[in-house]
Write an enzyme that holds these catalytic residues in place. Structure first.
Site, mmCIF file in Angstrom:
data_model
loop_
_atom_site.group_PDB
_atom_site.id
_atom_site.type_symbol
_atom_site.label_atom_id
_atom_site.label_comp_id
_atom_site.label_asym_id
_atom_site.label_seq_id
_atom_site.Cartn_x
_atom_site.Cartn_y
_atom_site.Cartn_z
ATOM 1 C CG PHE A 293 52.310 63.447 134.872
ATOM 2 C CD1 PHE A 293 50.984 63.021 135.322
ATOM 3 C CD2 PHE A 293 52.889 64.207 135.304
ATOM 4 C CE1 PHE A 293 50.612 63.565 136.455
ATOM 5 C CE2 PHE A 293 52.476 64.757 136.732
ATOM 6 C CZ PHE A 293 51.293 64.615 137.270
ATOM 7 C CD GLU A 311 50.614 57.724 132.424
ATOM 8 O OE1 GLU A 311 49.369 57.495 132.664
ATOM 9 O OE2 GLU A 311 51.565 58.529 132.372
ATOM 10 C CB CYS A 383 48.521 70.688 126.793
ATOM 11 S SG CYS A 383 47.748 69.680 128.297
#
Length: 426
Positions: A293, A311, A383
């Site tokens: 990623f 990605e 996150c």
């Protein structure tokens, strides 16, 4: 002299009024010696203060006291929110907390997520980004002329008059953008994506397209007057650039990478530096690294190694490839959907270390392959503490050790929490 409208006294009154919930009796100041008051001991995941016996109070900080009638006596960690738009604006949820209590909230969020999965690890002191440092944000524009963030838990817009989280270069565009977008006479809400490129602010407006010479002249005048690096529009058919005197780039590591319109960036320079430093510390000095990623190359271009970068976003990957190629960096890129086609354990075993930085949903499929691999060390950037803990549990059960977790507060006064962690083979 009467308080100036929107000043600190007025904000205090607004803050006290909005701290009451529902049809509670009229709030009064609690008395710390009153047996009917309870101490706020922590802040829950959505921002409410919580007492030891489970009572909740909106906009309460640790150390506040809560009376039976719902009134709150501010304690040592309760600050007057600096912004006139708090708590209506959805951009912030925790402006009533000072930095120590905000850091405590972040640590609690990470610890609770780990505990929910039966995990234990040293949690370092959170690294907090200062006010007015956000270099990436999405605002909304309504045909009524309002431009700002959505109100908390609402689709109503807060027309920004001040902002204590946006970088000054971005906030300075709010009023000029309102004038520019009003000329488009849009019939529905528009999204305005702002970012800071090396050359200045980058603006992408989605939901409308310019038409005619008048719009062209207005865009040019706006961009020239305010030092804008690029202006692009996307009416649903892809971004079309209308102003870009020189190619927009963003420097990652020490490499200038082409910046696609609307591309993802870490929210602040300080947050990016904290996460990169943690990733480098976690993996040490390997010869080969897989950056999964990879995005534009936030980590790939900062690692002292030969890097394989995977990605799923084609524009981001092409930008990384171009930046790495011009700088002569040993980065091999692959366009790959890591949800549908994660690297297998056999593929992973070729690397000395892995950096994993998935979206909020985490990387369940990739974590399963890592759990089956022999990769010595993994730097996991997240996150979302909950999806991180879920993935980390699978890896720990397969023999990895969760060595430490470094929380990062990039989104000032927000309940949004980020982290970097080191997992190594025991």
């Amino acid at each position: 002299m009467a308080a100036r409208r929107g000043g600190a006294p007025a904000r205090r009154r607004l803050h006290r009024r909005r701290s009451r919930r529902g049809a509670r009796p009229r709030a009064r100041r609690g008395d710390p010696g009153d047996t009917r008051v309870s101490l706020i001991v922590k802040v829950a995941g959505r921002g409410d203060g919580v007492t030891a016996n489970g009572r909740y109070a909106a906009f309460a900080a640790p150390g506040d006291t809560l009376a039976d009638d719902g009134s709150v006596l501010p304690g040592p960690h309760h600050q007057v929110p600096p912004c006139r738009h708090f708590p209506t604006c959805g951009g912030c949820q925790l402006q009533h907390l000072d930095d120590p209590s905000w850091a405590g909230f972040i640590t609690e969020r990470v610890g609770s997520a780990l505990a929910a999965q039966g995990l234990v690890a040293p949690i370092r002191a959170p690294l907090l980004s200062p006010p007015r440092t956000r270099r990436r944000a999405t605002l909304h524009f309504e045909p009524s002329g309002r431009l700002g963030f959505s109100a908390e838990k609402s689709h109503q817009l807060v027309d920004l008059q001040e902002c204590h989280v946006l970088a000054p270069e971005l906030f300075a565009l709010v009023k000029p953008l309102k004038r520019l977008l009003a000329s488009f006479r849009a019939k529905r809400r528009l999204d305005v994506h702002l970012a800071l490129a090396d050359q200045g602010p980058d603006v992408l407006v989605t939901g409308v397209a310019p038409e005619g010479l008048q719009h062209h002249d207005s865009i040019t005048a706006f961009a020239q007057a305010h030092g804008v690096a690029r202006v692009a529009f996307d009416d649903g058919l892809g971004a079309e650039t209308r102003w870009e005197p020189e190619p927009a780039t963003v420097t990652l590591g020490d490499v200038a990478v082409p910046l696609p319109p609307g591309a993802f960036l870490q929210a602040t320079h300080e947050g990016e530096a904290a996460l990169v430093a943690a990733a480098r510390e976690a993996i040490g000095a390997p010869r080969t690294v897989a950056d999964l990623f990879a995005g534009l190359g936030t980590f790939a271009l900062a690692l002292p190694a030969r890097v394989y970068a995977a990605e799923g976003g084609r524009d981001a990957l092409l930008a990384l490839k171009a930046g790495a190629g011009r700088a002569g960096r040993p980065v091999f890129t692959e366009h790959r959907d890591l949800y549908r086609r994660p690297l297998t354990a056999t593929e992973l075993d070729r690397f000395d270390a892995v950096v994993l930085d998935p979206p909020r949903a985490g990387a369940r499929e990739q974590a399963a392959q890592l759990a089956a691999s022999k990769v010595p060390v993994v730097a996991y950037i997240s996150c979302n503490p909950s999806s991180f803990a879920r993935d980390a549990k699978e890896m720990v059960e397969a023999g990895y050790r969760l060595d430490w977790v470094q929380p990062v507060g990039q989104f000032r006064w927000s309940t949004h929490v980020e982290l970097a962690a080191r997992l190594s083979r025991a």
